[in-house]
Write an enzyme that holds these catalytic residues in place. Sequence first.
Site: not given
Length: 253
Positions: A158, A162
């Site tokens: 994750y 990002k």
Amino acid sequence: MSKSYFISGANRGIGFALVKLLSSNSTNTIVAGARNVEGATELKKWADLHTNVKIVSLDVSTAESNEEAAKETARILPDGLDVLIANAGIANVSGGILQSTDDSYYEHFTVNTVGPIRLLRAFKSLLDKKSTKHFAVVSSVAGSLVSNIGMPISTSSYGLSKAGLNFAIINLNRELGPEGYKVVALHPGLVSTDMGNKAMEGEEFKDVLEDLLKAFPPITPEESAEAINKNILEKLPEVAGKFISYDGSEVPW
């Protein structure tokens, strides 16, 4: 002043909260993108009661779906689009860097990193029709290289997705700035959404969750949306090219 907005991932969480907030001004037009329109019960109820909200099908993981959503939006907004908000994302964190599977990396990359790029590519001709040209992308402090140094946990696939997204935002602002575009990455806060709550249930959060929640008290999607609108969307020309938290403070890349 009335504006037209397109919001991806608008059927729940922060996206739905933004739909409700922005459509409260009846002069605005909100086009809400949802992957499963039939299952977007609350969003459909809201749209039934607010004629300035339109729903289109959108799966940000495929170019074809983005292009079809843009075509449908063009029929709704023939004069163009003012603000494009890339909100759709996933957070299926599981384990550290080496423990995360290839599939986890690929899934996060295609949705969180490439998804907003696909969205902008498909909707750019609509944004080009207006002088506003605002593009706001929901990122995360998990993608900040500086902030990650002090994080007590690994956000693995994750956070990596990002960080890649933030790289794209920096370059998009530079590349599209001469055309009048204003591009910003935003951190929405630690928000008590279904996705956020599920992520917090992961084993990697077990020993640090109490301290984490004390340091970063969770906020509701509505609180996040109100702060995002006040501190970022309404001030986008001033914060373009930056990474801004929902509270208006600047986040280091």
